[in-house]
Design a protein around this motif. Structure first.
Motif, short mmCIF file in Angstrom:
data_model
loop_
_atom_site.label_atom_id
_atom_site.label_comp_id
_atom_site.label_asym_id
_atom_site.label_seq_id
_atom_site.Cartn_x
_atom_site.Cartn_y
_atom_site.Cartn_z
N UNK A 106 0.93 -1.15 0.01
CA UNK A 106 0.05 0.03 0.17
C UNK A 106 1.05 1.29 0.16
N UNK A 107 2.01 1.32 0.89
CA UNK A 107 2.90 2.52 0.96
C UNK A 107 3.74 2.68 -0.51
N UNK A 108 3.91 1.43 -1.22
CA UNK A 108 4.76 1.74 -2.30
C UNK A 108 3.95 2.10 -3.47
N UNK A 109 2.57 1.91 -3.63
CA UNK A 109 1.66 2.43 -4.32
C UNK A 109 1.41 3.80 -4.12
N UNK A 110 1.17 4.20 -2.74
CA UNK A 110 1.03 5.50 -2.45
C UNK A 110 2.25 6.35 -2.99
N UNK A 111 3.18 5.98 -2.89
CA UNK A 111 4.62 6.49 -3.10
C UNK A 111 4.80 6.78 -4.53
N UNK A 112 4.31 5.69 -5.34
CA UNK A 112 4.39 5.83 -6.73
C UNK A 112 3.42 6.95 -7.26
N UNK A 113 2.22 6.58 -6.85
CA UNK A 113 1.25 7.72 -7.27
C UNK A 113 1.40 9.14 -6.71
N UNK A 114 2.04 9.44 -5.50
CA UNK A 114 2.45 10.84 -5.07
C UNK A 114 3.78 11.21 -5.27
N UNK A 115 4.45 10.45 -5.79
CA UNK A 115 6.08 10.64 -6.39
C UNK A 115 6.71 10.91 -5.01
N UNK A 116 6.66 10.14 -3.88
CA UNK A 116 7.36 10.11 -2.89
C UNK A 116 8.62 9.32 -3.00
N UNK A 117 9.86 9.83 -2.94
CA UNK A 117 10.89 9.23 -3.20
C UNK A 117 11.50 7.98 -2.14
N UNK A 118 10.66 7.18 -1.72
CA UNK A 118 10.88 6.13 -0.94
C UNK A 118 12.20 5.30 -1.64
N UNK A 119 12.82 4.48 -0.72
CA UNK A 119 14.17 3.91 -1.18
C UNK A 119 13.77 2.82 -2.27
N UNK A 120 14.30 3.08 -3.45
CA UNK A 120 13.76 2.33 -4.75
C UNK A 120 14.12 0.65 -4.61
#
Ligand code: SAH
Ligand code: MG
Length: 200
Positions: free
Chosen positions: A7-21
């Protein structure tokens, strides 16, 4: 936890949050599993993804202090963290990391510091966290190769000039073999693992 991470990975992708790739993540998890740091300082919470990886894959009851400047991100992080079993273990401190590091208790030593906030401030973060690091503590820094520009001979785009310069400075600092041993993993955006030599 798998569902929450997804869920967090999807959120990051959608909102362009640069979590560790994805590639960096694998190395990060291996390091967490190997060192199992109990006391962790994270500089750059974003939405709490790497903090939750650290509690999930690391030491049982590890404690994380995580610094974040952006109020909305910090809120989102708290929201995700509250959906996990680790809400008591992760404490987010809102505000400028460089300022807040200085306010931390000097007697509380960290087993790991994860540097992942303003890329132009890595040298400053390093100087500031060294007094807070346990003797056998480790420093992990994400994005040190910054999209390939740091090791490239080519000039970076102007807007990245300072970041690239500072990241090169950071790498030079942790490559001082009188003080540190450093390994740079090229996976992802570059992850530098640094240990301090005992004599310092
Ligand atoms: N560690 C996270 C990603 C962090 S992204 C993960 O991998 O899951 C970098 C974060 O640093 C962003 O959320 C940004 O808002 C924050 N940041 C940028 N400048 C900062 C500063 N001066 N102080 C604290 N946080 C900062
Ligand atoms: Mg990062």
């Amino acid at each position: 936890m798998e569902a929450l991470f997804k869920q967090m990975e999807d959120f990051a992708k959608e909102n362009k949050v640069p979590i560790i790739n994805e590639n960096g993540r694998k190395v990060f998890i291996e390091i967490i599993k190997k060192y199992k740091p109990q006391r962790v300082l994270e500089i750059g919470t974003a939405i709490g993804y790497s903090a939750l990886l650290t509690t999930y894959y690391g030491a049982e009851n590890a404690k994380i202090i995580s610094l974040e400047l952006d109020e909305e991100r910090a809120k989102q992080a708290q929201d995700f963290i509250n959906q996990s079993a680790y809400r008591e273990q992760i404490k987010i401190i809102l505000g400028d990391a460089a300022k807040n590091i200085e306010k931390l208790d000097k007697n509380y030593k960290f087993d790991m510091v994860f540097i992942d906030a303003a890329k132009g401030q890595y040298p400053d973060y390093l100087q500031k966290v060294l007094p807070l690091l346990a003797d056998d503590g480790i420093i992990l820094a994400d994005n040190v190769l910054f999209r390939g520009y740091v090791m490239s001979e080519e000039k970076p785009p102007r807007r990245y000039k300072t970041i690239v310069k500072r990241l090169r400075e950071y790498i030079a600092m942790v490559s001082d073999t009188d003080k540190f041993t450093t390994e740079i993993f090229e996976n992802g955006d570059g992850l530098a693992l640094t240990k301090r030599l005992k004599t310092n």
